[in-house]
Design an enzyme around this catalytic site. Structure first.
Site, PDB file in Angstrom:
ATOM      1  CG  HIS A 250      41.120  21.683  11.715  1.00  0.00           C
ATOM      2  ND1 HIS A 250      42.409  22.169  11.619  1.00  0.00           N
ATOM      3  CD2 HIS A 250      40.727  21.900  13.000  1.00  0.00           C
ATOM      4  CE1 HIS A 250      42.789  22.645  12.809  1.00  0.00           C
ATOM      5  NE2 HIS A 250      41.775  22.503  13.651  1.00  0.00           N
TER       6      HIS A 250
ATOM      7  NE  ARG B 161      41.479  17.174   9.492  1.00  0.00           N
ATOM      8  CZ  ARG B 161      42.035  17.668  10.594  1.00  0.00           C
ATOM      9  NH1 ARG B 161      42.989  18.591  10.527  1.00  0.00           N
ATOM     10  NH2 ARG B 161      41.646  17.235  11.786  1.00  0.00           N
TER      11      ARG B 161
ATOM     12  CG  ASP C 283      44.693  25.122  15.565  1.00  0.00           C
ATOM     13  OD1 ASP C 283      44.894  25.068  16.783  1.00  0.00           O
ATOM     14  OD2 ASP C 283      43.805  24.474  15.005  1.00  0.00           O
TER      15      ASP C 283
ATOM     16  CG  ASN D 193      45.774  19.183  21.614  1.00  0.00           C
ATOM     17  OD1 ASN D 193      45.705  19.689  22.734  1.00  0.00           O
ATOM     18  ND2 ASN D 193      46.870  19.209  20.880  1.00  0.00           N
TER      19      ASN D 193
ATOM     20  CG  ASP E 161      39.513  22.372  17.155  1.00  0.00           C
ATOM     21  OD1 ASP E 161      40.040  22.300  16.027  1.00  0.00           O
ATOM     22  OD2 ASP E 161      40.082  21.980  18.194  1.00  0.00           O
TER      23      ASP E 161
END
Ligand SMILES: [Zn+2]
Length: 439
Positions: A52, A54, A141, A267, A294
């Site tokens: 990620h 962002r 996702d 998560n 992740d």
């Protein structure tokens, strides 16, 4: 030197972005830069299929530039940026924006597209248009596609474009309101839990859809023993199924939540010891295809909150390699990253672990040579020079303030890691030398 073909002792000579020689005791040409790899593994650059970054939308937490820097320092020469940005990657315009931000970054930045518009789970995103830009992985996702008929159509649509659907397996109706794994520790702490079944039901459903449609699915961050068993059975049946696991699900359990520290909120949530052991075994027996970070940066003003208010996610790019080696490779004196204790586990070699972090994810993400990409090796004359040099014995302490990420949410602060990326070479350029970023 190690790659998918095996390992041997050699010098690697690089010129103009490519490997030009792999041989023992090369005479150093005049003016050449020499990177010392004594005692190290020289491997194809690592490939993270679950990052990620962002950007756009949460640049205070991470940018493409800062995330790619963290990746290079972690030994990665490519990352796949997840599409749950703001706006999400559900159009060519946003995909092109992320790809252009990645131009000139310290590693290759590929982008995943959303399966549905706005990741809302209702209408399919323009998968064909995104595929024409080179997008090879599609996922909502952060959320799983809840509606089984939408997911069936996604499978059927995707088949025509040689792309892979990647599912975040979580049945919302079971997971909603949960902040950690539902089990012994959630009851003890009085925190609403997320049952393992919330993940496993969607893994089972999508395996059924892969069978029904003849489509291909990649399971993101599987976290339970039964998910791994479902994947193993699907593979035995010959279905086109792959799966990844994160370094933290291989090394940490829900017991970490005992102090209500939101840094351990992720998560899917950290599960039990039985799950950690089963995931390690699934890496060793080939059920799991990739270790993916992740990497989920969150700015301190959001993450440093109460357990129920904090967003899920932790950093991963700069610690993935030592944590994975610590969890999967047997060696004298277990790595401190092994939170579950010495259970006699350790069937994998460092070479096998590098496969999970490099050439196997490169293939899933469509970044390997067979898809026209330049990631995942092999290291041989003529091949593009995407390489990381790893000192498996070096130790270093994780100081959150010195990580390249804009965020600080690492669960490994103050921990001593065994295994360090000494150099990273991206398309022939030494972007990391002696564990320091070169630009
Ligand atoms: Zn996810």
């Amino acid at each position: 030197m190690v790659d998918g073909a095996g390992s041997r002792r050699a010098d690697v000579v690089i010129s103009e972005g490519h490997v030009v020689g792999v041989e023992a005791d090369v005479a150093v040409p005049r003016g050449a830069t020499v990177l010392d790899a004594g005692g190290c593994l020289v491997a194809p650059g690592l490939v993270d299929i679950h990052t990620h970054l962002r950007q756009p939308g949460a640049e205070e937490a991470e940018t493409v530039e800062s995330g790619a820097r963290a990746a290079a320092l972690g030994g990665f020469t490519a990352v796949v940026a997840m599409p749950n940005t703001d706006p999400p990657v559900d159009s060519a315009a946003v995909a092109l924006e992320v790809l252009s931000l990645g131009t000139g970054a310290m590693c290759q930045v590929a982008v995943a597209g959303a399966i549905t518009m706005g990741r809302a789970g209702a209408c399919l995103a323009p998968i064909g248009e995104l595929a024409s830009l080179g997008v090879r992985l599609f996922t909502d996702d952060g959320a799983g596609v809840q509606d089984v008929s939408v997911m069936r159509r996604a499978f059927e649509y995707a088949r025509g474009f040689d792309v892979t659907l990647a599912q975040h397996c979580e049945v919302d109706a079971l997971a909603r309101g949960g902040h950690m794994h539902e089990g012994e520790w959630s009851s003890r702490l009085g925190v609403p839990g997320i049952p393992s079944e919330a993940e496993e039901m969607m893994v089972a459903r999508d395996i059924a859809l892969a069978r029904l449609t003849g489509g291909r699915v990649h399971f993101l961050h599987i976290s339970t023993a039964r998910s791994a068993a479902l994947v193993a059975a699907a593979k035995a049946e010959g279905l086109a199924v792959t799966a990844e696991v994160t370094p933290h699900h291989l090394s940490l359990t829900h017991a970490e939540l005992a102090g209500y520290d939101p840094v351990y909120k992720v998560n899917p949530p950290l599960r039990g010891e039985v799950d950690v052991r089963a995931l390690r075994a699934a890496c060793a027996d080939g059920t799991i295809d990739a270790v993916a970070t992740d990497h989920a940066p969150h700015a301190p003003e959001r993450k440093d909150a109460t357990l129920d208010a904090a967003p899920p996610g932790m950093l991963g790019l700069q610690t993935a390699l030592p944590v994975a080696l610590g969890a999967l490779v047997e060696r004298a004196g277990r790595a401190p990253s092994d939170a579950t204790g010495d259970d006699g586990w350790g069937a994998m070699s460092a070479l096998d672990v590098l496969g999970l972090l490099s050439w196997r994810p490169a293939r899933i993400a469509g970044l390997a040579p067979e898809h026209g990409g330049d990631q995942g090796g092999p290291i041989e004359p003529g091949a593009p020079a995407n390489i990381c040099v790893i000192d498996p014995a070096a130790t270093w302490e994780v100081d959150p303030a010195r990580l390249a990420s804009r965020s600080r949410n690492t669960p490994w602060a103050g921990r001593v890691m065994t295994g360090q990326v000494r150099h990273t070479v991206f398309r022939g350029e030494p972007v990391v030398v002696d564990a320091g970023a070169q630009r």
